[in-house]
Design a protein around this motif. Structure first.
Motif, PDB file in Angstrom:
ATOM      1  N   SER A 113      24.531   0.915  25.780  1.00 44.52           N
ATOM      2  CA  SER A 113      25.418   1.729  25.954  1.00 44.52           C
ATOM      3  C   SER A 113      24.910   2.732  27.710  1.00 44.52           C
ATOM      4  O   SER A 113      25.243   2.192  28.926  1.00 44.52           O
ATOM      5  N   HIS A 114      23.566   3.548  27.640  1.00 41.30           N
ATOM      6  CA  HIS A 114      22.867   3.493  28.796  1.00 41.30           C
ATOM      7  C   HIS A 114      23.645   4.206  30.051  1.00 41.30           C
ATOM      8  O   HIS A 114      23.054   3.553  31.118  1.00 41.30           O
ATOM      9  N   PRO A 115      24.954   4.645  30.378  1.00 41.35           N
ATOM     10  CA  PRO A 115      25.194   4.836  31.265  1.00 41.35           C
ATOM     11  C   PRO A 115      25.095   5.881  32.340  1.00 41.35           C
ATOM     12  O   PRO A 115      23.432   6.358  31.241  1.00 41.35           O
ATOM     13  N   ASN A 116      24.535   6.458  33.192  1.00 41.99           N
ATOM     14  CA  ASN A 116      23.993   7.472  33.801  1.00 41.99           C
ATOM     15  C   ASN A 116      24.321   8.522  34.111  1.00 41.99           C
ATOM     16  O   ASN A 116      25.404   8.110  34.767  1.00 41.99           O
ATOM     17  N   VAL A 117      23.299   9.386  34.071  1.00 40.41           N
ATOM     18  CA  VAL A 117      24.072  11.080  34.197  1.00 40.41           C
ATOM     19  C   VAL A 117      24.419  11.502  35.236  1.00 40.41           C
ATOM     20  O   VAL A 117      23.738  10.792  36.146  1.00 40.41           O
ATOM     21  N   ASN A 150      18.850   4.023  23.045  1.00 40.58           N
ATOM     22  CA  ASN A 150      20.332   4.556  23.728  1.00 40.58           C
ATOM     23  C   ASN A 150      19.477   4.750  25.362  1.00 40.58           C
ATOM     24  O   ASN A 150      19.388   5.776  25.579  1.00 40.58           O
ATOM     25  N   TYR A 151      19.686   3.793  26.264  1.00 42.13           N
ATOM     26  CA  TYR A 151      18.167   4.232  27.290  1.00 42.13           C
ATOM     27  C   TYR A 151      19.060   4.656  28.050  1.00 42.13           C
ATOM     28  O   TYR A 151      19.504   4.007  29.109  1.00 42.13           O
ATOM     29  N   LEU A 152      19.402   6.162  28.268  1.00 42.60           N
ATOM     30  CA  LEU A 152      19.840   6.853  29.333  1.00 42.60           C
ATOM     31  C   LEU A 152      19.725   6.650  30.421  1.00 42.60           C
ATOM     32  O   LEU A 152      17.862   7.163  30.802  1.00 42.60           O
ATOM     33  N   ALA A 307       7.035   1.283  29.617  1.00 51.47           N
ATOM     34  CA  ALA A 307       6.879   2.091  28.834  1.00 51.47           C
ATOM     35  C   ALA A 307       7.494   1.390  27.817  1.00 51.47           C
ATOM     36  O   ALA A 307       7.038   1.853  26.546  1.00 51.47           O
ATOM     37  N   ARG A 308       9.674   1.760  27.915  1.00 49.72           N
ATOM     38  CA  ARG A 308      10.097   1.914  26.791  1.00 49.72           C
ATOM     39  C   ARG A 308       9.562   0.104  26.127  1.00 49.72           C
ATOM     40  O   ARG A 308       9.231   0.602  24.605  1.00 49.72           O
ATOM     41  N   VAL A 309       9.091  -0.619  26.697  1.00 46.45           N
ATOM     42  CA  VAL A 309       9.034  -1.566  25.534  1.00 46.45           C
ATOM     43  C   VAL A 309       8.311  -1.338  24.099  1.00 46.45           C
ATOM     44  O   VAL A 309       7.713  -1.680  23.071  1.00 46.45           O
ATOM     45  N   VAL A 322      16.248  -5.493  21.808  1.00 46.39           N
ATOM     46  CA  VAL A 322      17.767  -6.210  22.836  1.00 46.39           C
ATOM     47  C   VAL A 322      18.925  -5.386  23.091  1.00 46.39           C
ATOM     48  O   VAL A 322      18.930  -4.359  22.916  1.00 46.39           O
ATOM     49  N   MET A 323      18.966  -6.074  24.569  1.00 44.13           N
ATOM     50  CA  MET A 323      19.343  -5.298  25.501  1.00 44.13           C
ATOM     51  C   MET A 323      20.625  -5.700  25.970  1.00 44.13           C
ATOM     52  O   MET A 323      20.840  -6.699  26.249  1.00 44.13           O
ATOM     53  N   VAL A 324      21.730  -4.899  25.541  1.00 45.51           N
ATOM     54  CA  VAL A 324      22.827  -5.290  26.258  1.00 45.51           C
ATOM     55  C   VAL A 324      23.501  -5.080  27.800  1.00 45.51           C
ATOM     56  O   VAL A 324      23.323  -4.017  27.428  1.00 45.51           O
ATOM     57  N   LEU A 331      17.928 -10.787  36.847  1.00 44.27           N
ATOM     58  CA  LEU A 331      16.645 -10.458  37.129  1.00 44.27           C
ATOM     59  C   LEU A 331      16.011  -9.826  37.003  1.00 44.27           C
ATOM     60  O   LEU A 331      14.559  -9.737  36.806  1.00 44.27           O
ATOM     61  N   HIS A 332      16.313  -8.380  36.850  1.00 37.92           N
ATOM     62  CA  HIS A 332      15.543  -7.107  36.098  1.00 37.92           C
ATOM     63  C   HIS A 332      15.054  -8.094  35.218  1.00 37.92           C
ATOM     64  O   HIS A 332      13.467  -7.342  34.961  1.00 37.92           O
ATOM     65  N   PHE A 333      16.023  -8.290  33.951  1.00 32.09           N
ATOM     66  CA  PHE A 333      14.880  -8.723  32.581  1.00 32.09           C
ATOM     67  C   PHE A 333      14.416  -9.884  32.692  1.00 32.09           C
ATOM     68  O   PHE A 333      13.474  -9.701  31.818  1.00 32.09           O
ATOM     69  N   GLN A 334      14.319 -10.692  33.601  1.00 39.14           N
ATOM     70  CA  GLN A 334      13.060 -11.497  33.948  1.00 39.14           C
ATOM     71  C   GLN A 334      12.279 -11.536  34.408  1.00 39.14           C
ATOM     72  O   GLN A 334      11.274 -11.305  33.894  1.00 39.14           O
TER      73      GLN A 334
HETATM   74  N1  ARG Z   1      21.125   3.055  32.776  1.00 42.65           N
HETATM   75  C1  ARG Z   1      21.212   1.656  33.877  1.00 42.65           C
HETATM   76  C2  ARG Z   1      22.417   1.080  34.387  1.00 42.65           C
HETATM   77  O1  ARG Z   1      23.859   1.594  34.959  1.00 42.65           O
HETATM   78  C3  ARG Z   1      21.404   0.322  32.455  1.00 42.65           C
HETATM   79  C4  ARG Z   1      20.062   0.648  31.539  1.00 42.65           C
HETATM   80  C5  ARG Z   1      19.954  -0.507  30.507  1.00 42.65           C
HETATM   81  N2  ARG Z   1      19.017  -0.618  29.695  1.00 42.65           N
HETATM   82  C6  ARG Z   1      17.706  -1.250  30.397  1.00 42.65           C
HETATM   83  N3  ARG Z   1      16.149  -1.357  29.360  1.00 42.65           N
HETATM   84  N4  ARG Z   1      16.981  -1.778  31.841  1.00 42.65           N
HETATM   85  O2  ARG Z   1      22.328   0.216  35.285  1.00 42.65           O
END
Ligand code: ARG
Length: 560
Positions: A113-117, A150-152, A307-309, A322-324, A331-334
């Protein structure tokens, strides 16, 4: 529940053989191509290898026959007697049918989910929420302990800009009344003004620095914005019935980054980059390095992910993380996953589950000023469409019931449209397809489930399973029954491949076969024993559809 796939592997004596589901019914229920491998090793023809293997197999009762087909495939046909008896198995397992223990003892932590505030939840966040929630449910069904985080997006230099904009142009009452659009407007205004006056960038940075250093006014403003945004997000999560164990936003990691930075410097994994930045070069020199600290001293999105990991590892020791997240972030994830490995932050496997661009009808949902369509409106529209269907199909229901069913069908239709796709495909949904009662859609599967329930309601009190003398034999009965033992296997496969669409497609197939069955034989009017067996089959289908939809986060109304 023991998988038949595994029992077949045992039977042939190759515990790791690949077992497949033939697409043609004439090729049986399970097929194995092991003879092709044996042929290579033993230097004979696959056919010959298959024949020799066949001689060693002792056919158990639950298999009706085993055949060699084509150049050397071995096909297994389940016996009708077994398939009939299996219905009692489903009845016994009831709501648990489909679950298994294959990942018992393992822990998975997920970020969805992780939307941006201060911004509206975007379509990609909706997709992450729907796909991720389904995966959370599937993981639990195969025995994982699931930690749902949820990494808001609640931290980063953009908050300095927002604070500057609010202090300069903001109106408290307006923000309070209509938080997200107002905040978005302030943010957009900052960018417009900054194009004319580049000094603004520095002023924004200054505000963020103050925020980081704990300035009371900025902290208060930031907290206010986070709370207002969360209130809006919770409305959507509630509507979608999505729950979290934690919401550790990016800000949570603020005080946990220095340890990572120190460690990376000490291990010489982080080095100095341009203009005093701190970077982690990747093994593949063609890929841009992971930026750990910018030249202005600010930490980055990647540093917070590192830091989250570490936090996840220390807190839950998961086997899988798992990050959806949208494929735009591949690229960021790689980058940070490679760096996390070098820093040895966790032994868990770090998995990015990407998804493609999917668009909803008629609505453009971007965070640019002017055309924000809030996701809530999309859900409203789906429910409105579903309400029309319910009124048409079942006018006798009270309006309250109709509304309740319309909510289940409307929300279900949005979820199903996302989940039935291969995640990576770019698709544009249409209401016509999403709400269709004929095609691969939630209303279709839900309607078949409701129909099965209505048949069961009409059985006028007679016991369902009779003396069990009747063995399923009609082709349309067998076509349904043969799919049922595969359900737990499909769920396990979906968990292994992170693909809820395997379940959606299975349900569609099961629902379609049930419709054919119901159109070709009598159920309630059949004579005693056949009637009982067919009702048991109907009940098994209802259970399976309901359990399967639940794994997609979709409800199954009993009347529609
Ligand atoms: N809040 C980020 C965005 O909307 C997504 C976060 C994804 N999760 C992560 N662990 N980077 O772009």
């Amino acid at each position: 529940m023991v998988f038949l796939k595994d029992k077949i592997r045992e039977l042939i004596g190759f515990p790791h053989a690949k077992i497949e589901y033939p697409t043609e019914a004439t090729h049986g229920d399970y097929a194995c191509a092991i003879a092709f491998e044996l042929a290579k090793q033993e230097k004979k023809s696959p056919r010959q290898a298959a024949e020799e293997l066949m001689k060693k197999i002792k056919r158990p009762d639950w298999i009706e026959r085993i055949e060699i087909a084509g150049a050397g495939f071995i096909n297994f046909f389940l016996s009708p007697k077994f398939l009939t008896a299996f219905l009692a198995e489903i009845k016994k397992e009831a709501t648990q049918f489909g679950q298994s223990d294959i990942f018992r003892g393992k822990t998975v932590a997920t970020d969805i989910s992780h939307p941006n505030v201060a911004k509206p939840m975007g379509v990609h966040h909706l997709l992450s929420t729907i796909i991720g929630d389904s995966l959370n449910r599937i993981f639990a069904a195969v025995g994982y302990k699931v930690v749902r985080d949820n990494y808001l997006g609640d931290w980063g230099t953009q908050f300095g800009k927002l604070i500057y904009a609010y202090k300069t142009w903001g109106d408290e009452v307006a923000v309070q009344k209509n938080p997200i659009p107002e905040l978005l407007e302030l943010y957009v205004k900052f960018h417009d003004e900054a194009e004319r006056d580049p000094n603004l960038e520095d002023l924004g940075r200054l505000e963020f620095k103050k925020l980081e250093q704990g300035d009371a006014e900025n902290r208060k403003l930031w907290k206010w914005v986070v709370d207002l945004s969360l209130k809006e997000f919770h409305k959507i999560w509630n509507r979608l019935d999505v729950k979290f164990d934690f919401i550790h936003g990016e800000s949570f990691y603020e005080d946990k980054m220095q340890a990572i930075i120190d460690c990376g410097i000490k291990e010489k994994i982080f080095v100095e980059g341009e203009r005093g930045a701190l970077i982690a070069p990747l093994d593949d020199a063609n890929k841009p390095p992971c930026i750990i600290r910018k030249s202005d001293g600010a930490t980055t999105y990647a540093t917070r992910d590192l830091a989250r990991v570490k936090y996840w590892e220390d807190e839950w020791h998961p086997d899988l993380m798992v990050m959806v997240v949208d494929m735009a972030q591949i690229l960021h994830f790689q980058q940070f996953i490679e760096v996390a490995e070098k820093l040895k932050l966790t032994k868990a496997q770090n998995i990015h589950i990407p998804f493609g661009r999917m668009q909803f009808p008629e609505k453009r949902m971007s965070t640019r000023k002017g055309n924000i369509v809030l996701l809530e409106e999309l859900l409203d529209e789906a429910q409105e469409g579903a309400y029309k269907i319910v009124c048409e199909k079942n006018p006798e229901l009270s309006d309250k019931q109709k509304r309740a069913v319309a909510r289940q069908v409307g929300i279900g239709s949005v979820k199903y449209a996302v989940l039935a796709q291969n995640r990576m495909t770019n698709v544009t949904f249409t209401w016509e397809k999403m709400l269709s009662l004929e095609g691969n859609s939630a209303p279709y599967v839900q309607y078949v489930h409701a129909r099965a329930c209505s048949i069961l309601r009409k059985q006028d009190g007679k016991k369902i399973v009779s003396k069990q003398e009747y063995i399923l034999k009609e082709p349309s009965e067998l076509a349904v029954a043969r799919l049922l033992p595969k359900f737990p296997e499909v769920v396990a496969h979906a968990a292994q491949e992170f693909k809820p669409n395997l379940i959606a497609n299975y349900l569609f197939e099961l629902a379609s076969r049930f419709n054919t069955f119901y159109a070709s034989v009598q159920v309630l009017q059949a004579e005693e024993d056949a009637r009982a067996a067919r009702l048991a089959l109907t009940e098994s289908v209802a259970t399976t559809l309901k359990n399967g939809l639940a794994l997609l986060g979709i409800e199954a109304p009993e009347e529609m």
